[in-house]
Structures are given as structure tokens and as C-alpha cells.
Scaffold this active site. Structure first.
Site, PDB file in Angstrom:
ATOM      1  N   ASN A 177     -40.639 -65.105 -62.480  1.00 17.97           N
ATOM      2  CA  ASN A 177     -39.594 -65.412 -61.081  1.00 17.97           C
ATOM      3  C   ASN A 177     -39.145 -64.587 -61.255  1.00 17.97           C
ATOM      4  OD1 ASN A 177     -40.820 -67.867 -61.881  1.00 17.97           O
ATOM      5  ND2 ASN A 177     -38.526 -68.992 -62.471  1.00 17.97           N
ATOM      6  N   HIS A 219     -36.708 -76.792 -67.436  1.00 18.35           N
ATOM      7  CA  HIS A 219     -36.788 -76.241 -66.599  1.00 18.35           C
ATOM      8  C   HIS A 219     -35.022 -76.136 -66.434  1.00 18.35           C
ATOM      9  CE1 HIS A 219     -36.939 -74.052 -62.307  1.00 18.35           C
ATOM     10  NE2 HIS A 219     -35.707 -73.781 -62.566  1.00 18.35           N
ATOM     11  N   GLN A 242     -32.819 -80.103 -60.185  1.00 22.10           N
ATOM     12  CA  GLN A 242     -32.525 -79.498 -58.218  1.00 22.10           C
ATOM     13  C   GLN A 242     -33.222 -80.332 -57.442  1.00 22.10           C
ATOM     14  OE1 GLN A 242     -33.714 -75.364 -60.571  1.00 22.10           O
ATOM     15  NE2 GLN A 242     -32.761 -74.626 -58.474  1.00 22.10           N
TER      16      GLN A 242
END
Length: 514
Positions: A333, A146, A46
Site C-alpha cells: 500500500n 482489514h 469502511q
């Protein structure tokens, strides 16, 4: 049985507290425990960009985005260009007064073929990044995976649907521990294994885009009825194997800790009916218990085994012993809350069912919403109290382990300006809720804003921004500009008084002072 009763009593008690909240929150950095850390995070695909540079090979996200799967047809080829701008970013981390930084290592950058030779350019990059953080005294939190599996392993044997992934993931982790563990204090092997299993192998919304009719759309391979459970099982075994590796080979020398991450949202009963309360507990067991229950008790929640039957793998005795206790901390999260109503009368008890159908529950963002039924709400409910309830639930049901909030943040549209007062309100509200949980005995050790910079978002590409720093994605230099939230967070960490206020003029005045 005692745990189930405790869980139900906890949920019933919360029905009496739902209307609580509101009022100005006033607290300072010094109100938190001395060893508590505040930080922010990003992830490799990302933020890094440089997708085809210095030996990096494609991940499943490269394949997914280059096939035009994103709504905005975007890719992470350049993203925020963190690979080239890491020195600037480390300086910003320091200047923002962050106490910790959380990032992930790109498996296809470090070991381009998924196994075998290590890429020296990747070693150089991550060592430089880590050394820069060490220079400024920033506590380093690293996620090994991830969601960016090397495409080579997906092509070879199907990635996470195969038990072969365990050995390859262990070998990759071994390289990371060996090369970086002398400076990295906190490790998280996998991010959101529950979301990875559902979004990637049930709905097909994430790569490798596995699903089957009628549970997912636009997939050419997959089986939504069994693959989520298989992937969840392999993820737990891979996680636990890495934890054992770290404890046996590295922890005694490096003195770090290794934790498990799970995506959470708080669940409220849609009504005070017994059926809706039971459906809410089922949802908690499926969404959160799926991952945490085996780590604490050595097996899946009973309701999952009952509803999924032979479609959910069973742990052998040795696997149960491997998984149980395989964490030094839990990372959650957390972004939002949902309402849950019972759907058991509308779900076929025989025939095809996927993970969502096995819950016998319907999800809604608000009490006014029609049934949605999927695990991710289409809109986000801002509900700070939900974080407190989640932390207290973990405390009561799972023995109060150390917890880090590894992601919490607020997304705004692509035209989001640097005057992000809504984000300040969101973050201050959730931080205040977290503090309330700590005062009630929850063993919370740290909090990380998602995200440090605007990045490529896995659900929205560049159409949603979560960053404390604005990134100009139209500028080839990817210029970073601090938002109001960056100044606000920085000032809070300098121990100035934090106020939960929605008066934009006050926030604008803070920004004008900088």
C-alpha cells in the site's frame, strides 16, 4: 552484510536521480504485461455499513468510533451502505471496466463471537458478492483482516497482544478458504501489519487505542515501548500460520495464491550526509524490513534487533522456518514519500524508547519542513518516482518477488467534486512510475486504486474522499456518481491513450463527452 551494502548503494545511487521526472507520460493498457491486472478496492468496515444487522457484532472500530474518537465524530455504521447496495456496486465495477476487485471480509460479521458458529447471513452476503463478480469475469482479491478485530476477542484476551490470536485467526481463515476459495484466486491474510502495530499500540491513533506516556495520547491502557513489537510478531506468526494452512489444505485444489501486505512510503535522505543516508536505511528496515525481512530471510533486520534489544521478540527456530517464505506475492500500500534525517544524537540511548525513537530518525514531508518525527506525515507529498524506487528496492533487496500495488490513491476534502482532475494527475503519474519499474525488471503483477467508492476513511472519517465514485453521505440512499477519475480509468482500461496532463480543460472535455 552483503544485503546492507547493496541497500546503501541503492540509496546513494538514488541521490543522483532525485531531480529526475516530469514530462508527459504516454502509455496504454497494452504497454503492461498481458497477465497484469488493474482494479480498485474497498474494505469491510469502511464500505459495508449495516453495523448491527443480520447478526454482525461490534469490531474494535465500532467501539472506537462510538466513543467519539474521530475528529468529525463519525462512525462506519452506514458508511457507503455496500452491504445493501452490493448488486449496484458490482454492476459499476463491471461498467468501469475493472479487471479485478479487492475487498475484505468482516470477521465480526462472518463469525460474530470471533470463534465458533458461522453467521449464515454473512455467508449469503459474501457468496452473493463473489458470485456477482464471477458473473462479470472480475478477478477477486480478498483480504481476511482489514483492522476490524471482533470486539469479543479484544475483551477476552487483548486481541493482537496475545499469542492466542493465532489460533483464532487460523480458524477464521479456514472458514473463508472453505466457503469462498473455489472462486477467490488471491488472498491476503492481513493488511498493513506494520501500521496496525504502530498506530494501534504505539501512538494509540487507531483502535484498540493502546499507548503509554510520553509516546501516545488519550490512552488508558498500553505500553508503547513493547506492544508494537509484540503485535508485529504475533501478526507475522498469524499470517504465516494461515499461509501454511492454505498451502497444506486448499492450494492444491483451489489453485489460488496467498500474499503478504505492508504499508510503504519511499524514504529520501534529507541531505547527502553519511548520517542521513544511514538513517534512511534504518527507516526502510524499520518500516518495510520489519515485515518483509522475516518473510524473505526468516528474521528481523539486524538494526531492529540491535536498537530494540529485548523489547522485540525473537523467533524460535521453528517460527523462523514457518515465517520464511510464507507468501506467494507481496502486496504494498503506497501513497507518498518522505525525507529522513539522522536523529541519533537527540534520542536517549537508555531509558524509555518506542518504535519511532528506536529508528533514530526524523521524518519530514519536504526539505523545508521542521522535524516531525512520527511515522505518518501530516501532509502527503505527491511523488510518483517514489513508487518506482520502492518497487526497484524490493526487486534488488528482496529477490524480485511478485508484487501487487494493493492501494494507491489520492484523498481530497469532503467538498471534493466529481471534476477531480488532481486525482487523475496523481493516478496517471503513479501508474507511469510503476510502468517504469516494470520496464526496469520489477515483477509487478497488478495495481489497485484506493478506493473504488468514497468510503469511511480510517484517518479522516467522511472528511476525506478517495473514491473513483462520489458517494452522497447526506443521502440515505448513498447515491453513487462517477467522478472524472472513474471515466478516465474506465477509458484507459478500454485501451484508449492515457496522457499525464494537468490541463483541466482537457479533463473537463473528456467528462463532457460521457
Amino acid at each position: 552484510m552483503r544485503r546492507v551494502v547493496a541497500s546503501l548503494l541503492f540509496l546513494v545511487g538514488l541521490l543522483l536521480k532525485i531531480i529526475e521526472g516530469g514530462g508527459a507520460l504516454k502509455f496504454t493498457r497494452e504497454d503492461f504485461p498481458q497477465d497484469f491486472v488493474f482494479g480498485a478496492g474497498t474494505s469491510a468496515y469502511q464500505v459495508e455499513g449495516a453495523a448491527a444487522e443480520d447478526g454482525r457484532t461490534p469490531s474494535i472500530w465500532d467501539t472506537f468510533t462510538h466513543s467519539g474518537r474521530m475528529l468529525d465524530k463519525s462512525t462506519g455504521d452506514v458508511a457507503a451502505d455496500g452491504y445493501h447496495k452490493y448488486k449496484e456496486d458490482v454492476k459499476l465495477i463491471h461498467d468501469t471496466n475493472l479487471e479485478a476487485y479487492r475487498f475484505s471480509i468482516s470477521w465480526p460479521r462472518l463469525i460474530p463471537n470471533g470463534r465458533g458458529p458461522v453467521n449464515p447471513k454473512a455467508l449469503e452476503y459474501y457468496n452473493n458478492l463473489i458470485n456477482g463478480l464471477v458473473k462479470y469475469g472480475i478477478q477477486i482479491h480478498v483480504t481476511l483482516y482489514h483492522l476490524d478485530l471482533p470486539q469479543a476477542l479484544e475483551d477476552e484476551y487483548g486481541g493482537w497482544v496475545s499469542p492466542r490470536i493465532v489460533d483464532d485467526f487460523m480458524a477464521y481463515a479456514d472458514v473463508c478458504f472453505r466457503e469462498f476459495g473455489d472462486r477467490v484466486s488471491h488472498w491476503t491474510p492481513l493488511v498493513e501489519p506494520n501500521v496496525n502495530a504502530m498506530a494501534s499500540y504505539d501512538s494509540g491513533a487507531f483502535p484498540p487505542n493502546h499507548c503509554s506516556y510520553p509516546f501516545g495520547l488519550n490512552c488508558t491502557v498500553g505500553n508503547s515501548t513493547v506492544e508494537p513489537y509484540i503485535v508485529g510478531h504475533n501478526s507475522l506468526l498469524a499470517h504465516a500460520s494461515v499461509v501454511r494452512l492454505y498451502r497444506e489444505k486448499y492450494q492444491g485444489v483451489q489453485n489460488g495464491v496467498v500474499g503478504a501486505n505492508v504499508y510503504t512510503f519511499w524514504c529520501y535522505p534529507f541531505s547527502n550526509s553519511a548520517a542521513d543516508i544511514a538513517a534512511t536505511q534504518r527507516s526502510m528496515d524499520f518500516m518495510v524490513g520489519w515485515i518483509i525481512h522475516p518473510l524473505v530471510f526468516g528474521d528481523y533486520p539486524e538494526v531492529m534487533k540491535k536498537n530494540a534489544g529485548s523489547r522485540i521478540p525473537s523467533f524460535t527456530k521453528s517460527q523462523s522456518e514457518l515465517v520464511k517464505g510464507a507468501f506467494d506475492f507481496l502486496g504494498i500500500n503506497h501513497y507518498t514519500s518522505i525525507y529522513v534525517s539522522d536523529n541519533s544524537n537527540n534520542v536517549p540511548k537508555t531509558g524509555l524508547r518506542d518504535f519511532n525513537a528506536d529508528m533514530f530518525a526524523t521524518f519530514r514531508v519536504t526539505r523545508d519542513d521542521p522535524p516531525a518525527g512520527k511515522f505518518v506525515p501530516t501532509r502527503m507529498q505527491i511523488d510518483p518516482a517514489g513508487l518506482q524506487y520502492m518497487l526497484e528496492y524490493i526487486k534488488e533487496v528482496y529477490g524480485n518477488p511478485p508484487v501487487y500495488i494493493q492501494e494507491n490513491g489520492y484523498g481530497q476534502k469532503a467538498n471534493d467534486t466529481i471534476h477531480d482532475a488532481e486525482r487523475v494527475d496523481y493516478l496517471s503519474g503513479y501508474m507511469g512510475s510503476m510502468l517504469s519499474a516494470i520496464k526496469n525488471g520489477a515483477n509487478v503483477k497488478g495495481y489497485f486504486v484506493w478506493s473504488f467508492l468514497d468510503v469511511f476513511e480510517v484517518l479522516a472519517g467522511y472528511q476525506s474522499r478517495y473514491g473513483l465514485y462520489y458517494v452522497d453521505f447526506e443521502d440515505e440512499n448513498r447515491t453513487r456518481t462517477p467522478k472524472l477519475s472513474a471515466y478516465w480509468y474506465s477509458n484507459f482500461l478500454k485501451k484508449k491513450l492515457l496522457k499525464n496532463s494537468k490541463r483541466r480543460s482537457k479533463y473537463a472535455a473528456i467528462l463532457a463527452e460521457q
